[in-house]
Scaffold this motif. Structure first.
Motif, short mmCIF file in Angstrom:
data_model
loop_
_atom_site.label_atom_id
_atom_site.label_comp_id
_atom_site.label_asym_id
_atom_site.label_seq_id
_atom_site.Cartn_x
_atom_site.Cartn_y
_atom_site.Cartn_z
N THR A 23 -30.01 -52.99 -40.25
CA THR A 23 -28.95 -51.99 -40.02
C THR A 23 -27.70 -52.64 -39.42
O THR A 23 -27.80 -53.37 -38.43
CB THR A 23 -29.46 -50.90 -39.04
OG1 THR A 23 -30.63 -50.30 -39.59
CG2 THR A 23 -28.39 -49.85 -38.80
N PRO A 24 -26.51 -52.39 -39.98
CA PRO A 24 -25.28 -52.93 -39.38
C PRO A 24 -25.02 -52.28 -38.02
O PRO A 24 -25.20 -51.07 -37.85
CB PRO A 24 -24.20 -52.56 -40.39
CG PRO A 24 -24.76 -51.44 -41.19
CD PRO A 24 -26.25 -51.62 -41.20
N VAL A 25 -24.62 -53.13 -37.07
CA VAL A 25 -24.40 -52.68 -35.69
C VAL A 25 -22.94 -52.95 -35.30
O VAL A 25 -22.48 -54.09 -35.36
CB VAL A 25 -25.35 -53.41 -34.71
CG1 VAL A 25 -25.04 -53.01 -33.26
CG2 VAL A 25 -26.80 -53.09 -35.05
N LEU A 26 -22.22 -51.91 -34.92
CA LEU A 26 -20.83 -52.06 -34.49
C LEU A 26 -20.80 -52.58 -33.06
O LEU A 26 -21.56 -52.13 -32.20
CB LEU A 26 -20.09 -50.74 -34.59
CG LEU A 26 -20.01 -50.13 -36.00
CD1 LEU A 26 -19.22 -48.83 -35.97
CD2 LEU A 26 -19.38 -51.11 -36.99
N ARG A 27 -19.89 -53.55 -32.81
CA ARG A 27 -19.76 -54.19 -31.50
C ARG A 27 -18.32 -54.05 -31.00
O ARG A 27 -17.49 -53.41 -31.65
CB ARG A 27 -20.16 -55.65 -31.60
CG ARG A 27 -21.60 -55.88 -32.08
CD ARG A 27 -21.86 -57.34 -32.42
NE ARG A 27 -21.04 -57.76 -33.54
CZ ARG A 27 -20.33 -58.90 -33.58
NH1 ARG A 27 -20.31 -59.70 -32.53
NH2 ARG A 27 -19.62 -59.22 -34.65
N ILE A 28 -18.02 -54.65 -29.85
CA ILE A 28 -16.69 -54.52 -29.24
C ILE A 28 -15.57 -54.90 -30.23
O ILE A 28 -14.57 -54.17 -30.35
CB ILE A 28 -16.59 -55.36 -27.95
CG1 ILE A 28 -17.44 -54.72 -26.85
CG2 ILE A 28 -15.15 -55.49 -27.48
CD1 ILE A 28 -17.51 -55.53 -25.56
N PRO A 29 -15.68 -56.04 -30.98
CA PRO A 29 -14.57 -56.38 -31.88
C PRO A 29 -14.34 -55.36 -32.99
O PRO A 29 -13.27 -55.37 -33.63
CB PRO A 29 -15.02 -57.73 -32.48
CG PRO A 29 -16.03 -58.28 -31.53
CD PRO A 29 -16.73 -57.09 -30.98
N ASN A 30 -15.33 -54.50 -33.22
CA ASN A 30 -15.17 -53.49 -34.28
C ASN A 30 -14.42 -52.24 -33.81
O ASN A 30 -14.21 -51.32 -34.60
CB ASN A 30 -16.54 -53.09 -34.83
CG ASN A 30 -17.31 -54.26 -35.41
OD1 ASN A 30 -18.35 -54.64 -34.89
ND2 ASN A 30 -16.79 -54.86 -36.46
N VAL A 31 -14.04 -52.22 -32.53
CA VAL A 31 -13.25 -51.11 -31.98
C VAL A 31 -11.93 -51.70 -31.49
O VAL A 31 -11.87 -52.27 -30.41
CB VAL A 31 -13.99 -50.40 -30.83
CG1 VAL A 31 -13.16 -49.25 -30.29
CG2 VAL A 31 -15.35 -49.91 -31.29
N ALA A 32 -10.90 -51.60 -32.32
CA ALA A 32 -9.64 -52.28 -32.00
C ALA A 32 -8.44 -51.49 -32.51
O ALA A 32 -8.49 -50.90 -33.59
CB ALA A 32 -9.64 -53.68 -32.61
N ARG A 33 -7.36 -51.49 -31.72
CA ARG A 33 -6.08 -50.86 -32.09
C ARG A 33 -6.23 -49.41 -32.53
O ARG A 33 -5.57 -48.94 -33.45
CB ARG A 33 -5.39 -51.68 -33.17
CG ARG A 33 -4.90 -53.03 -32.67
CD ARG A 33 -4.04 -53.72 -33.73
NE ARG A 33 -3.46 -54.94 -33.18
CZ ARG A 33 -2.33 -55.01 -32.48
NH1 ARG A 33 -1.66 -53.90 -32.22
NH2 ARG A 33 -1.88 -56.15 -32.03
#
Length: 407
Positions: A234-244
């Protein structure tokens, strides 16, 4: 550049050596140590040099002199390995470089320090030594012996000085463009929160407020299980995926989650994701709305908090805009805590933030207007960011011509 010879870098150095690290020093004490984070884009920023406890003998042997060239030996990014800066500081305080940096000191009887620095930036030299990288434990490392085997054109000193003057003149014009672009991007970053703030100050004066906890169906932390690049999971969203202000799907990692964990952690369209911990104060509390993505299912990592709103009370986009406004950032800033050099915000503090609650029809109108403004600002920032690659190509063209004898 007809009267020249090609000479190995190793023959043009008076000395070269690795830096050191030492132990952590008390605030404003110890010797300033330059790290790779102080070397970005050919610029040296001494303001954030780390202070370390070093012996007098070590400082005497390792201290940097004006004209030294600092070369980054190790990084997780290939383009940063071999990157260099010119140390041009002259002052009362001694500086050293870290053990991940190699100091090159030119033999000034043969070569000018600034000429050598510019020659190391040239595409001709970089093409020779790119293969001098090795990978260990996920890090790329510079093999110094191979790096020093790279050859450079060595004209007479008078010609070296002429080339330095000409290249510096050309690059200074490119630098002016780069600074203007960076300032425009920064102004864009500041413009949107300011515009948002005007909107929400007006709304707070007209409507009641409610805490996020009253508007949310749940708040939850993400998975702390180890992630990797196995795309069957399963793909997991991390800090770099929440930007701008947006969720992106770049450089995804994956995790094998049980059905029960996946039931708890699967994201739904409209979920809000918040950065809850980071070494950078400004990043904590950063948020964006999850809008689906291309996979059927996404989960999220433990450094993020998911807020799932009751959409009959609050539109997620409305809340995201509020929290990205100057007013929202103040609320987040008041709730941030620091521990062991990390800034944090927890779900309890997040739930206590009060938000104006106009009718859904008004929220929808506000979101539509703010999305239009956001698109305009983002388009301008993208346009300015894209010119960065053009500036880099222009620098390379100037240096290539200079060290081919054509400038």
């Amino acid at each position: 550049m007809n009267d020249r010879e090609n000479v190995a870098l190793s023959e043009l150095l008076a000395t070269d050596f690795d830096g050191t690290w030492g132990k952590e020093a008390e605030a404003n004490e110890g010797t300033p140590v330059i790290r790779s984070t102080n070397m970005r884009g050919g610029r040296l920023d001494l303001s954030t040099a780390s202070r370390r406890v070093l012996s007098r003998d070590t400082v005497a042997r390792k201290k940097l002199l004006a004209g030294d060239i600092l070369v980054n030996k190790s990084s997780g990014s290939a383009h940063l390995v071999g990157a260099s800066v010119l140390f041009d500081h002259e002052g009362d305080e001694d500086y050293v470089c870290s053990n991940f940096i190699r100091c090159l000191r030119a033999d000034r009887t043969r070569i000018d320090s600034e000429y050598l620095y510019l020659a190391l930036q040239s595409p001709q030299f970089k093409e020779q030594v790119f293969g001098a990288q090795r990978t260990t434990s996920g890090l790329r490392n510079l093999k110094i012996s191979e790096f020093k085997n790279g050859v450079l054109p060595l004209p007479p000193k008078t010609e070296q000085h002429r080339i330095v003057r000409r290249v510096t003149e050309c690059l200074s014009q490119v630098e002016e463009i780069a600074i203007l672009r960076e300032n425009l991007i920064k102004e864009g970053d500041a413009l949107l929160p300011s515009m948002l703030n005007e909107t929400f100050v007006s709304l707070e004066a007209s409507y009641k407020t409610a805490e996020i906890g009253e508007l949310a169906l749940e708040t939850r932390y993400g998975t702390s299980s180890k992630c990797d690049y196995d795309e069957t999971n399963t793909p997991v969203l991390r800090i770099p995926n929440v930007a701008r202000g947006f969720v992106n799907f770049c450089n995804l990692k994956y995790c094998g989650l049980s059905n029960s964990d996946l039931e708890k952690l699967a994201l739904r369209q409209g979920d809000l994701l918040f950065v809850r911990t980071n070494g950078s104060r400004d990043l904590v509390g950063r948020c964006a709305v999850f809008d689906g993505g291309t996979n059927d299912t996404y989960a999220f990592a433990s450094y993020l908090i998911r807020v799932r709103l009751d959409t009959q009370k609050m539109r997620p986009e409305f809340l995201a805009f509020f929290l990205n406004s100057t007013r929202g950032r103040v609320e987040l800033d008041q709730r941030r805590r620091t521990s062991a050099g990390q800034y944090n915000i927890n779900s309890t503090n997040l739930r206590s933030i009060a938000v104006p609650t106009p009718p859904l029809s008004v929220q929808d109108e506000v979101v539509e207007e703010l999305e239009s403004r956001q698109s305009t600002v983002s388009a301008l920032q993208v346009a300015h960011t894209e010119t960065s690659s053009q500036e880099s190509a222009l620098r390379d063209a100037i240096l290539r011509k200079a060290f081919a004898g054509e400038l």
